[in-house]
Design an enzyme around this catalytic site. Structure first.
Site, short mmCIF file in Angstrom:
data_model
loop_
_atom_site.label_atom_id
_atom_site.label_comp_id
_atom_site.label_asym_id
_atom_site.label_seq_id
_atom_site.Cartn_x
_atom_site.Cartn_y
_atom_site.Cartn_z
CB SER A 15 -3.88 -4.87 8.97
OG SER A 15 -4.85 -4.23 9.74
CE LYS A 68 -7.93 -3.31 8.74
NZ LYS A 68 -7.27 -3.95 9.85
CE1 TYR A 86 -10.81 -5.86 10.02
CE2 TYR A 86 -11.36 -6.36 12.30
CZ TYR A 86 -10.51 -5.79 11.38
OH TYR A 86 -9.36 -5.16 11.80
CE1 TYR A 140 -2.16 -1.32 10.79
CE2 TYR A 140 0.12 -1.64 11.40
CZ TYR A 140 -1.12 -2.15 11.13
OH TYR A 140 -1.33 -3.50 11.19
CB VAL A 172 -1.21 -6.19 14.92
CG1 VAL A 172 -1.40 -4.69 14.77
CG2 VAL A 172 -2.54 -6.93 14.91
#
Ligand code: GLU
Length: 325
Positions: A65, A68, A197, A249, A267
């Site tokens: 992540s 992102k 992605y 998160y 993660v």
């Protein structure tokens, strides 16, 4: 002073891992289940050219992540702010990173770019507005170039095995992509958007690479070595704001209280964090807490923020308060 602070925080994190509060490696992506929960590393880079390291800071791992944030910088560059935020929101969800529920019950748009749905939509925008329009390869090449520049490492590439593992296990992400294609949030083929992605999440970097990136974020795009602009100042300020509100998160609020600086976790075990105009931190520790954040990384960054006085509101006034988990 910074090296001593880092070593103390690192030691504390190591003890907490040994003490059994270490958490577990992610297993829902089969390749990530092979991660070593004992790995722990950290790197700090400062605006005045310092680099401070501990443990497994050279070990490469997949960004997951953390990517992102780079996807968002690229989407803002290629598609522009209006296009990006007409399809993706900027509000925290309070749900897990891979939650699908809000796409059905709240709005058809993903609530922010730091959750899976939002990053898949951003990947779709990178394809739609690619330099070669609708070309996923062009978007991926630009993503890798940007990651290399931001991390200060020409060698940044993808972990093929993790990519294939995500691709085979990513049914939930695929479901979200199809739902968003159905609603016009993703205008390219859902399968192509989610594939990009997966590739972005499978980008390999070390804590050393990511500390460079975190410092570039702290410097609002300036290269620490040359002062040259590597990325758009406004885009980076948007990214950092979203890191504060949504980067950790559904543990973002607690991290904002305890560390008080923008952070983003993945993660794969990485966390990046930055203190404005001052320093970039990256940690690596694949043992995760139930919210998906690296347990060792959290201890290091929260303690460092306290000992170096990094909290954006100063004083770490709430630090001792016991937040619920
Ligand atoms: N590739 C991971 C997924 O899609 C990223 C999740 C994360 O790091 O939060 O589930």
């Amino acid at each position: 002073m910074v090296q001593r602070a880092l070593e103390n925080c690192f030691e504390e994190a190591r003890l907490s891992l040994d003490g059994g509060t270490g958490g577990k490696v992610a297993t829902y992506i089969p390749e990530l289940a092979k991660g070593n929960p004992r790995h722990l590393g950290a790197c700090i880079m400062t605006a005045d050219g310092g680099r401070f390291t501990a443990g497994d800071w050279r070990q490469v791992f997949t960004m997951q992540s953390i990517s992102k944030t780079i996807t968002l910088i690229l989407a803002l560059r290629l598609a522009g702010e209006d296009a990006v935020f007409s399809r993706i929101g900027v509000e925290p969800t309070g749900d897990a990173f891979n939650s699908i529920v809000r796409l059905e019950t709240k709005t058809h748009f993903p609530l922010n770019p730091m959750i899976n749905a939002g990053a898949i939509a951003a990947a779709g925008l990178c394809i739609e507005y690619a330099r070669v329009p609708w070309c996923a390869e062009s978007a991926h090449a630009d993503f890798l170039d940007l990651a290399r520049v931001l991390c200060g490492n020409e060698g940044i590439g993808m972990d093929e095995r993790v990519y294939l593992s995500e691709k085979s296990a990513g049914m939930r992400n695929r479901s979200m992509a199809y739902m968003m294609q159905g609603e016009g949030v993703i205008k390219c083929d859902a399968e192509v958007a989610v594939d990009l992605y997966f590739k972005m999440c499978s980008t390999l970097a070390s804590a050393g690479d990511l500390a460079h990136y975190a410092l570039v974020l702290a410097l609002n795009g300036r290269c620490p070595a040359t002062g040259v602009s590597l990325a758009d100042d406004r885009a980076l300020r948007i990214v950092k704001t979203l890191m504060v509100t949504c980067g950790m998160y559904d543990g973002s609020g607690e991290f904002a209280i305890k560390a008080g600086i923008p952070g983003k976790s993945g993660v794969g075990g990485g966390i990046i964090a930055c203190a404005e105009n001052n320093l970039g931190i990256a940690t690596f520790g694949p043992a995760l807490n139930p919210k998906g954040n690296s347990t060792g990384g959290l201890v290091i960054i929260e303690r460092l923020s306290q000992s170096l006085g990094l909290h954006m509101f100063g004083g770490n006034v709430f630090y001792k308060r016991k937040a619920h988990t």
